[in-house]
Enzyme design. Structure first.
Site, short mmCIF file in Angstrom:
data_model
loop_
_atom_site.label_atom_id
_atom_site.label_comp_id
_atom_site.label_asym_id
_atom_site.label_seq_id
_atom_site.Cartn_x
_atom_site.Cartn_y
_atom_site.Cartn_z
N PHE A 239 0.87 -1.19 0.00
CA PHE A 239 0.00 0.00 0.00
C PHE A 239 0.90 1.22 0.00
O PHE A 239 1.74 1.36 0.90
CB PHE A 239 -0.88 0.03 1.26
CG PHE A 239 -1.69 1.29 1.40
CD1 PHE A 239 -3.05 1.30 1.12
CD2 PHE A 239 -1.09 2.49 1.80
CE1 PHE A 239 -3.79 2.48 1.25
CE2 PHE A 239 -1.83 3.66 1.92
CZ PHE A 239 -3.19 3.65 1.65
N GLU A 240 0.73 2.07 -0.98
CA GLU A 240 1.45 3.36 -0.97
C GLU A 240 0.55 4.39 -1.62
O GLU A 240 -0.09 4.08 -2.63
CB GLU A 240 2.73 3.30 -1.81
CG GLU A 240 3.89 2.57 -1.21
CD GLU A 240 5.12 2.53 -2.12
OE1 GLU A 240 6.23 2.53 -1.60
OE2 GLU A 240 4.94 2.49 -3.35
#
Ligand code: GDP
Ligand code: MN
Length: 354
Positions: A239-240
């Site tokens: 997740f970014e």
């Protein structure tokens, strides 16, 4: 919910508080998902989570990337689930292969050795291509050229909280560069020479070290880059939400090139997560890093679930189990993160760990 000139907010009844023209003003931002054709059902699940919790109200585009051509089946099965445009791109060969300065024989032996030591993905060459791609190449892809921000989504991940604002707008308005939800310890055996390489880079480029960096997240006891050692803390990169401008910048390019030159992506098994984390911890102002504490998220086997009941659970905003929150797990780096943040100035909702 209130309105501001540049951001849209919708209230919990899902009604937009829209701008004059009624259309949300989108940022130059996109979702990106690297995925194999065989993962189509896991991809569909992730898309559905993101659309339901956020994007059905915003319609940001999706970019799917693959080292092979996408099948018609994959395109058909994913296109129907997205509320924005979907684009399907192939990764150029040079962004998904060993560079010619890597000693093939040595790399093969290292992989065999790491496989024998039961190191996760130790024997996988394609996993190494993937990690090198996310470290040095995704931000160069032509299909990302018109974007300033991206949100990375992996197949088979879950979102548990309604997102009632535009996180890209949040990033831009608050000068944020890198956003995460989970932080944790890396397996030391995959990155044995990464820190020495970063130390060399830092002494060759002292001009790239930010005055107000977040070194305290990755190095214990307030030591310097030269004196300290890496504590293996990193932001989990599956997740970014982050700025493409940072990755495209000269400092990051030089950082990646210095790492890539050593062949460490192949002789060891450097993950893109510690690579991104070390880069942002050293070269950014700590204020540019943002914990999306409010985004309940799961990537097997860890969940981030926001804990305060009133804000996140009594309201019906989230539906994860706060007891499964990874932040309190001994492998979490939340303590190191909070130590780095200190007491003051944190805009995010970060409850104290006891
Ligand atoms: P993990 O999360 O570290 O266990 O690794 P994953 O298997 O989830 O891989 C990370 C991301 O890269 C996921 O989005 C995968 O779909 C993608 N990925 C990994 N290997 C390949 C590959 O060989 N080809 C393609 N197209 N995607 C890959
Ligand atoms: Mn994964």
């Amino acid at each position: 919910a209130g309105t501001r000139a540049t951001s849209q907010v919708y209230d919990t009844t899902d009604e937009f508080v829209a701008m004059a023209d009624g259309q949300p003003q989108l940022e130059k931002a996109t979702f990106i998902m690297l995925v194999r054709n065989s993962e189509v059902h896991d991809a569909r699940s992730s898309i559905r989570y993101v659309e339901d919790r956020f994007n059905k109200n915003f319609h940001y585009p999706w970019l799917f990337l693959n080292d092979r051509p996408f099948s018609q089946e994959f395109i058909r099965m994913t296109r129907v689930l997205v509320s924005g445009n979907a684009t399907y791109g192939q990764i150029p060969k040079e962004a998904w292969s060993m560079p010619d300065w890597v000693d093939r024989q040595k790399a093969r032996e290292c992989m065999k050795d790491m496989a024998n030591r039961n190191i996760l993905y130790g024997g996988s060459e394609s996993y190494r291509h993937m990690c090198r791609f996310f470290s040095g190449f995704f931000w160069r892809h032509e299909l990302l050229a018109n974007y300033d921000y991206y949100w990375r989504v992996e197949p088979n991940t879950q979102l548990y909280c309604d997102l009632t604002y535009d996180p890209f707008t949040f990033m831009r308005e608050n000068n944020k560069t890198y956003g995460f939800t989970i932080n944790l310890l890396e397996f030391a055996s995959t990155i044995e020479s990464l820190w020495p390489t970063v130390q060399n880079f830092s002494s060759e480029h002292p001009e790239y070290i930010h005055q107000n960096n977040s070194l305290d997240f990755v190095v214990d006891d307030h030591k310097s880059i030269t004196e300290g050692s890496y504590n293996n803390c990193h932001y989990w990169s599956n997740f970014e939400i982050a700025s493409l401008k940072f990755f495209r910048s000269q400092p990051y390019r030089d950082f990646f090139d210095a790492l890539d030159q050593t062949g460490g992506f192949y002789y060891e098994r450097w993950g893109d997560a510690p690579v991104h984390s070390l880069a942002v911890s050293i070269m950014l102002d700590k204020e540019e890093i943002h914990w999306f504490y409010d985004i309940g998220y799961r990537h097997h086997p860890f969940t981030h679930c926001p804990e305060p009941r009133e804000e996140f659970h009594d309201s019906g905003k989230c539906y994860c189990n706060p007891r499964q929150n990874f932040d309190r797990n001994p492998y979490s780096c939340t303590k190191q993160y909070q130590r780095m943040r200190g007491d003051s100035g944190s805009p995010e909702h970060v409850p104290r760990m006891s």
